[in-house]
Design an enzyme around this catalytic site. Structure first.
Site, PDB file in Angstrom:
ATOM      1  N   SER A 188       0.845  -1.194   0.000  1.00 53.64           N
ATOM      2  CA  SER A 188       0.000   0.000   0.000  1.00 53.64           C
ATOM      3  C   SER A 188       0.879   1.241   0.000  1.00 53.64           C
ATOM      4  CB  SER A 188      -0.892   0.013   1.241  1.00 53.64           C
ATOM      5  OG  SER A 188      -1.555   1.253   1.334  1.00 53.64           O
ATOM      6  N   TYR A 242      -0.348  -1.012  10.890  1.00 51.20           N
ATOM      7  CA  TYR A 242      -0.658  -1.312   9.492  1.00 51.20           C
ATOM      8  C   TYR A 242       0.313  -0.632   8.504  1.00 51.20           C
ATOM      9  CZ  TYR A 242      -3.122  -1.870   5.074  1.00 51.20           C
ATOM     10  OH  TYR A 242      -3.439  -2.175   3.772  1.00 51.20           O
TER      11      TYR A 242
HETATM   12  P1  NAP Z   1     -10.273  -8.031   2.920  1.00 54.26           P
HETATM   13  O1  NAP Z   1     -11.499  -8.036   2.093  1.00 54.26           O
HETATM   14  O2  NAP Z   1     -10.392  -7.903   4.398  1.00 54.26           O
HETATM   15  O3  NAP Z   1      -9.416  -9.317   2.543  1.00 54.26           O
HETATM   16  C1  NAP Z   1      -8.307  -9.723   3.289  1.00 54.26           C
HETATM   17  C2  NAP Z   1      -8.064 -11.178   2.990  1.00 54.26           C
HETATM   18  O4  NAP Z   1      -6.906 -11.617   3.720  1.00 54.26           O
HETATM   19  C3  NAP Z   1      -9.225 -12.069   3.425  1.00 54.26           C
HETATM   20  O5  NAP Z   1      -9.415 -13.074   2.471  1.00 54.26           O
HETATM   21  C4  NAP Z   1      -8.715 -12.657   4.735  1.00 54.26           C
HETATM   22  O6  NAP Z   1      -9.286 -13.905   5.063  1.00 54.26           O
HETATM   23  C5  NAP Z   1      -7.244 -12.823   4.380  1.00 54.26           C
HETATM   24  N1  NAP Z   1      -6.423 -13.081   5.535  1.00 54.26           N
HETATM   25  C6  NAP Z   1      -6.205 -12.311   6.612  1.00 54.26           C
HETATM   26  N2  NAP Z   1      -5.386 -12.934   7.480  1.00 54.26           N
HETATM   27  C7  NAP Z   1      -5.074 -14.131   6.926  1.00 54.26           C
HETATM   28  C8  NAP Z   1      -4.281 -15.222   7.314  1.00 54.26           C
HETATM   29  N3  NAP Z   1      -3.643 -15.238   8.505  1.00 54.26           N
HETATM   30  N4  NAP Z   1      -4.171 -16.286   6.491  1.00 54.26           N
HETATM   31  C9  NAP Z   1      -4.821 -16.300   5.303  1.00 54.26           C
HETATM   32  N5  NAP Z   1      -5.612 -15.309   4.879  1.00 54.26           N
HETATM   33  C10 NAP Z   1      -5.730 -14.236   5.680  1.00 54.26           C
HETATM   34  O7  NAP Z   1      -9.318  -6.809   2.515  1.00 54.26           O
HETATM   35  P2  NAP Z   1      -8.692  -6.338   1.106  1.00 54.26           P
HETATM   36  O8  NAP Z   1      -8.847  -4.872   1.082  1.00 54.26           O
HETATM   37  O9  NAP Z   1      -9.171  -7.150  -0.028  1.00 54.26           O
HETATM   38  O10 NAP Z   1      -7.155  -6.628   1.393  1.00 54.26           O
HETATM   39  C11 NAP Z   1      -6.319  -7.403   0.564  1.00 54.26           C
HETATM   40  C12 NAP Z   1      -4.915  -6.811   0.591  1.00 54.26           C
HETATM   41  O11 NAP Z   1      -4.951  -5.508   0.009  1.00 54.26           O
HETATM   42  C13 NAP Z   1      -4.324  -6.629   1.988  1.00 54.26           C
HETATM   43  O12 NAP Z   1      -2.971  -7.015   1.983  1.00 54.26           O
HETATM   44  C14 NAP Z   1      -4.455  -5.134   2.214  1.00 54.26           C
HETATM   45  O13 NAP Z   1      -3.507  -4.647   3.138  1.00 54.26           O
HETATM   46  C15 NAP Z   1      -4.209  -4.618   0.822  1.00 54.26           C
HETATM   47  N6  NAP Z   1      -4.683  -3.247   0.579  1.00 54.26           N
HETATM   48  C16 NAP Z   1      -5.995  -2.923   0.642  1.00 54.26           C
HETATM   49  C17 NAP Z   1      -6.405  -1.615   0.396  1.00 54.26           C
HETATM   50  C18 NAP Z   1      -7.850  -1.221   0.423  1.00 54.26           C
HETATM   51  O14 NAP Z   1      -8.142  -0.021   0.231  1.00 54.26           O
HETATM   52  N7  NAP Z   1      -8.781  -2.131   0.640  1.00 54.26           N
HETATM   53  C19 NAP Z   1      -5.447  -0.632   0.107  1.00 54.26           C
HETATM   54  C20 NAP Z   1      -4.095  -0.982   0.049  1.00 54.26           C
HETATM   55  C21 NAP Z   1      -3.728  -2.298   0.278  1.00 54.26           C
HETATM   56  P3  NAP Z   1     -10.523 -14.070   6.112  1.00 54.26           P
HETATM   57  O15 NAP Z   1     -11.786 -13.866   5.305  1.00 54.26           O
HETATM   58  O16 NAP Z   1     -10.341 -15.456   6.628  1.00 54.26           O
HETATM   59  O17 NAP Z   1     -10.332 -13.015   7.170  1.00 54.26           O
END
Ligand code: NAP
Length: 256
Positions: free
Chosen positions: A157, A179
């Site tokens: 990010s 984070y």
């Molecule tokens: P999300 O919908 O909360 O998805 C996160 C995913 O990670 C879920 O599938 C979750 O599984 C999984 N996860 C968490 N801990 C885990 C573990 N110990 N082992 C295996 N899986 C695990 O959020 P998202 O926004 O799509 O995030 C995906 C990535 O994008 C992250 O790395 C986040 O930091 C990055 N990101 C997001 C944004 C944004 O604006 N959304 C911006 C920059 C970067 P469960 O369903 O089991 O919890």
């Protein structure tokens, strides 16, 4: 074991009959990871959906298979050595791995002021967002080393960019003791992998999806998960000899 067999039996046969490339996306049951998995499968990859919760994993697999996509479930908790080893063994048994997308991540919640944060929370976020990436990458590396055009993509990010956090009046990201620093740490680790793997043909890059509406931020983001996934599809399909050790979003190269 039974679960793995059910999830993979028909697909294994198919894999050995084609030159299809295999990808693994961690945290692929929802959000950006789900869309990265869908996007790679639409590009012709056979995609393993890494997810720790059985129900959510099977639901995601079923949804993508209903679209005619070649996907399979990989039980995977990135914080658990045994789970990661089992995932690697599963992929090895199914023919190997070409592309790894380290997407699983957590925020640790808010507020997260450094003066009040609990050390346990910082450790938990780093364990998933940084050590989880190292754990999974190293477990998958023997297969990636054998692949013809191996790629590793780290979902980071711009809130982890030290430059962007300090260089602008309207610096990106909230005050965050766990984070944002975890993404800075992930970026730093990405650079170290790129240095070590420089002569291997394995390209490793970090990307930022932008501010995407997902569970992670209570669906506050203004981009769709599909838009957020686009940069990672690009990084996963870079041509041989392409960039490694870079940090990018849809606008191009971003500063570390
Ligand atoms: P999300 O919908 O909360 O998805 C996160 C995913 O990670 C879920 O599938 C979750 O599984 C999984 N996860 C968490 N801990 C885990 C573990 N110990 N082992 C295996 N899986 C695990 O959020 P998202 O926004 O799509 O995030 C995906 C990535 O994008 C992250 O790395 C986040 O930091 C990055 N990101 C997001 C944004 C944004 O604006 N959304 C911006 C920059 C970067 P469960 O369903 O089991 O919890």
């Amino acid at each position: 074991m039974t679960e793995n067999n059910t999830e993979n039996s028909t697909q294994t046969t198919q894999h050995h009959q084609t030159d299809q490339k295999t990808a693994l996306v961690t945290g692929a049951n929802k959000g950006i990871g789900y869309e990265i998995a869908a996007g790679l499968a639409r590009l012709g990859f056979r995609v393993g959906l890494g997810a720790r919760d059985t129900g959510r994993r099977e639901e995601a697999v079923a949804k993508l298979r209903a679209e005619g996509l070649d996907v399979f479930g990989v039980p995977l908790d990135v914080t658990d050595d045994a789970s990661v080893a089992a995932a690697a063994a599963q992929l090895e048994a199914q023919g190997g791995l070409d592309v790894l997308v380290n997407n699983a991540g957590v925020t640790g919640g808010v507020p997260q002021e450094p003066t009040r944060v609990s050390p346990e929370l910082v450790l938990a976020v780093v364990d998933t967002n940084v050590v989880g990436v190292i754990r999974v990458t190293n477990a998958m590396l023997p297969m990636l080393r054998r692949a013809t055009s191996p790629r590793i993509v780290n979902v980071s990010s711009t809130v982890g960019s030290l430059t962007l956090q300090t260089a602008q009046a309207d610096a990106v990201g909230p005050i965050s003791a766990a984070y944002s620093p975890s993404k800075s740490f992930l970026n730093a680790v990405t650079i170290q992998y790129a240095k070590e793997l420089a002569d291997t043909g394995i390209l490793i890059n970090a990307g930022c999806p932008g501010y995407v509406a997902t569970d992670l931020n209570g669906f506050q983001g203004h981009r769709t998960p599909e838009q957020g996934a686009a940069i990672f599809l690009q990084l996963a399909t870079l041509p041989d000899g392409g960039p490694t050790g870079t940090f990018r979003d849809d606008e191009g190269i971003q500063p570390w």
